[in-house]
Motif scaffolding. Structure first.
Motif, PDB file in Angstrom:
ATOM      1  N   PRO A  16       0.804  -1.225   0.000  1.00  0.00           N
ATOM      2  CA  PRO A  16       0.000   0.000   0.000  1.00  0.00           C
ATOM      3  C   PRO A  16       0.833   1.270   0.000  1.00  0.00           C
ATOM      4  O   PRO A  16       1.928   1.320   0.564  1.00  0.00           O
ATOM      5  CB  PRO A  16      -0.800  -0.110   1.300  1.00  0.00           C
ATOM      6  CG  PRO A  16       0.035  -0.954   2.191  1.00  0.00           C
ATOM      7  CD  PRO A  16       0.766  -1.920   1.277  1.00  0.00           C
ATOM      8  N   ARG A  17       0.297   2.294  -0.661  1.00  0.00           N
ATOM      9  CA  ARG A  17       0.866   3.640  -0.625  1.00  0.00           C
ATOM     10  C   ARG A  17      -0.069   4.527   0.193  1.00  0.00           C
ATOM     11  O   ARG A  17      -1.239   4.183   0.376  1.00  0.00           O
ATOM     12  CB  ARG A  17       0.989   4.211  -2.040  1.00  0.00           C
ATOM     13  CG  ARG A  17       1.906   3.433  -2.933  1.00  0.00           C
ATOM     14  CD  ARG A  17       2.170   4.023  -4.296  1.00  0.00           C
ATOM     15  NE  ARG A  17       1.240   5.026  -4.782  1.00  0.00           N
ATOM     16  CZ  ARG A  17       1.308   5.576  -5.987  1.00  0.00           C
ATOM     17  NH1 ARG A  17       2.266   5.223  -6.825  1.00  0.00           N
ATOM     18  NH2 ARG A  17       0.442   6.488  -6.374  1.00  0.00           N
ATOM     19  N   THR A  18       0.411   5.676   0.646  1.00  0.00           N
ATOM     20  CA  THR A  18      -0.424   6.557   1.458  1.00  0.00           C
ATOM     21  C   THR A  18      -1.549   7.210   0.667  1.00  0.00           C
ATOM     22  O   THR A  18      -2.493   7.720   1.255  1.00  0.00           O
ATOM     23  CB  THR A  18       0.416   7.665   2.134  1.00  0.00           C
ATOM     24  OG1 THR A  18       1.142   8.376   1.143  1.00  0.00           O
ATOM     25  CG2 THR A  18       1.354   7.088   3.165  1.00  0.00           C
ATOM     26  N   ASP A  19      -1.482   7.177  -0.661  1.00  0.00           N
ATOM     27  CA  ASP A  19      -2.552   7.761  -1.471  1.00  0.00           C
ATOM     28  C   ASP A  19      -3.660   6.757  -1.800  1.00  0.00           C
ATOM     29  O   ASP A  19      -4.547   7.035  -2.607  1.00  0.00           O
ATOM     30  CB  ASP A  19      -1.987   8.376  -2.756  1.00  0.00           C
ATOM     31  CG  ASP A  19      -1.357   7.350  -3.686  1.00  0.00           C
ATOM     32  OD1 ASP A  19      -1.284   6.144  -3.339  1.00  0.00           O
ATOM     33  OD2 ASP A  19      -0.898   7.754  -4.772  1.00  0.00           O
ATOM     34  N   GLY A  20      -3.606   5.570  -1.172  1.00  0.00           N
ATOM     35  CA  GLY A  20      -4.642   4.564  -1.385  1.00  0.00           C
ATOM     36  C   GLY A  20      -4.382   3.624  -2.541  1.00  0.00           C
ATOM     37  O   GLY A  20      -5.139   2.683  -2.759  1.00  0.00           O
ATOM     38  N   LYS A  21      -3.322   3.869  -3.291  1.00  0.00           N
ATOM     39  CA  LYS A  21      -2.967   2.984  -4.401  1.00  0.00           C
ATOM     40  C   LYS A  21      -1.993   1.916  -3.896  1.00  0.00           C
ATOM     41  O   LYS A  21      -1.491   1.993  -2.779  1.00  0.00           O
ATOM     42  CB  LYS A  21      -2.359   3.787  -5.549  1.00  0.00           C
ATOM     43  CG  LYS A  21      -3.349   4.757  -6.161  1.00  0.00           C
ATOM     44  CD  LYS A  21      -2.751   5.555  -7.278  1.00  0.00           C
ATOM     45  CE  LYS A  21      -3.791   6.521  -7.836  1.00  0.00           C
ATOM     46  NZ  LYS A  21      -3.234   7.367  -8.877  1.00  0.00           N
ATOM     47  N   PHE A  22      -1.734   0.930  -4.737  1.00  0.00           N
ATOM     48  CA  PHE A  22      -0.849  -0.181  -4.378  1.00  0.00           C
ATOM     49  C   PHE A  22       0.165  -0.409  -5.488  1.00  0.00           C
ATOM     50  O   PHE A  22      -0.123  -0.150  -6.659  1.00  0.00           O
ATOM     51  CB  PHE A  22      -1.650  -1.479  -4.211  1.00  0.00           C
ATOM     52  CG  PHE A  22      -2.596  -1.471  -3.047  1.00  0.00           C
ATOM     53  CD1 PHE A  22      -2.250  -2.087  -1.850  1.00  0.00           C
ATOM     54  CD2 PHE A  22      -3.844  -0.866  -3.144  1.00  0.00           C
ATOM     55  CE1 PHE A  22      -3.122  -2.096  -0.782  1.00  0.00           C
ATOM     56  CE2 PHE A  22      -4.724  -0.867  -2.079  1.00  0.00           C
ATOM     57  CZ  PHE A  22      -4.361  -1.486  -0.887  1.00  0.00           C
ATOM     58  N   ILE A  23       1.343  -0.928  -5.105  1.00  0.00           N
ATOM     59  CA  ILE A  23       2.315  -1.347  -6.116  1.00  0.00           C
ATOM     60  C   ILE A  23       2.637  -2.823  -5.926  1.00  0.00           C
ATOM     61  O   ILE A  23       2.396  -3.407  -4.867  1.00  0.00           O
ATOM     62  CB  ILE A  23       3.595  -0.488  -6.105  1.00  0.00           C
ATOM     63  CG1 ILE A  23       4.382  -0.668  -4.830  1.00  0.00           C
ATOM     64  CG2 ILE A  23       3.270   0.970  -6.356  1.00  0.00           C
ATOM     65  CD1 ILE A  23       5.819  -0.216  -4.980  1.00  0.00           C
ATOM     66  N   LEU A  24       3.215  -3.402  -6.953  1.00  0.00           N
ATOM     67  CA  LEU A  24       3.488  -4.831  -7.002  1.00  0.00           C
ATOM     68  C   LEU A  24       4.762  -5.212  -6.262  1.00  0.00           C
ATOM     69  O   LEU A  24       5.793  -4.563  -6.400  1.00  0.00           O
ATOM     70  CB  LEU A  24       3.610  -5.272  -8.467  1.00  0.00           C
ATOM     71  CG  LEU A  24       3.864  -6.756  -8.709  1.00  0.00           C
ATOM     72  CD1 LEU A  24       2.668  -7.591  -8.272  1.00  0.00           C
ATOM     73  CD2 LEU A  24       4.164  -6.987 -10.192  1.00  0.00           C
ATOM     74  N   GLY A  25       4.657  -6.286  -5.495  1.00  0.00           N
ATOM     75  CA  GLY A  25       5.813  -6.912  -4.874  1.00  0.00           C
ATOM     76  C   GLY A  25       5.785  -8.400  -5.153  1.00  0.00           C
ATOM     77  O   GLY A  25       4.738  -8.949  -5.527  1.00  0.00           O
ATOM     78  N   GLN A  26       6.944  -9.053  -4.997  1.00  0.00           N
ATOM     79  CA  GLN A  26       7.017 -10.499  -5.183  1.00  0.00           C
ATOM     80  C   GLN A  26       8.003 -11.093  -4.194  1.00  0.00           C
ATOM     81  O   GLN A  26       9.095 -10.535  -3.975  1.00  0.00           O
ATOM     82  CB  GLN A  26       7.460 -10.850  -6.605  1.00  0.00           C
ATOM     83  CG  GLN A  26       7.455 -12.363  -6.852  1.00  0.00           C
ATOM     84  CD  GLN A  26       7.861 -12.743  -8.261  1.00  0.00           C
ATOM     85  OE1 GLN A  26       8.810 -12.186  -8.807  1.00  0.00           O
ATOM     86  NE2 GLN A  26       7.146 -13.691  -8.851  1.00  0.00           N
ATOM     87  N   VAL A  27       7.631 -12.224  -3.601  1.00  0.00           N
ATOM     88  CA  VAL A  27       8.544 -12.954  -2.714  1.00  0.00           C
ATOM     89  C   VAL A  27       9.574 -13.665  -3.585  1.00  0.00           C
ATOM     90  O   VAL A  27       9.221 -14.406  -4.503  1.00  0.00           O
ATOM     91  CB  VAL A  27       7.790 -13.995  -1.850  1.00  0.00           C
ATOM     92  CG1 VAL A  27       8.785 -14.802  -1.015  1.00  0.00           C
ATOM     93  CG2 VAL A  27       6.759 -13.322  -0.962  1.00  0.00           C
TER      94      VAL A  27
END
Length: 143
Positions: A16-27
């Protein structure tokens, strides 16, 4: 109480970002019990909607965090994929031969601060006395 989710090599998740959007992560790897190396990508995603992985460029950071950020549901799981980058590029990997003695991991809150700074949503210097700390988590091409 929320249901624990699994997080293993290849798990895709949303940070999550503080602006309500999300970015991709991967293990990328669980290198110690409960400590995972992740890839953080410059790719906006929406939890619950499959990410378009064909448009994903290389990661801007390869930090290590607690696996619980994902297993306890703070970072929503979005599915699984083949690894999108090579784990051997990660900072912890140089410590593999010593049993990872000297490798470090960071809290999810620090990774979220990094993401916000990367997108210009927060300062690069949120921690007094730790000048340059967040920038040190970026891969060299992103400094």
């Amino acid at each position: 109480m929320s249901k624990r989710v699994k997080a293993g090599e290849g798990t895709l998740f949303a940070i999550p970002r503080t602006d309500g959007k999300f970015i991709l992560g991967q293990v990328l790897q669980e290198w110690m019990p409960g400590a995972i190396c992740i890839a953080v990508f410059d790719c906006l995603v929406t939890p619950g909607i499959p990410a378009n992985l064909s448009s994903v460029a290389g990661p801007f950071s390869l930090p290590s965090v607690s696996k619980s950020e994902i297993t306890k549901g703070h970072w929503p799981v979005m599915g699984d994929s083949d690894l999108l980058t090579d784990v051997r590029r990660a900072p912890h990997y140089e410590f593999e031969k010593s049993g990872f003695l000297g490798a470090s991991w960071h809290s999810g809150a620090i990774i979220e601060k990094l993401v916000d700074a990367y997108y210009g949503l927060d300062t690069w210097e949120p921690y007094p006395g730790r000048v340059g700390f967040l920038k040190s988590l970026l891969l060299p091409a992103h400094h």
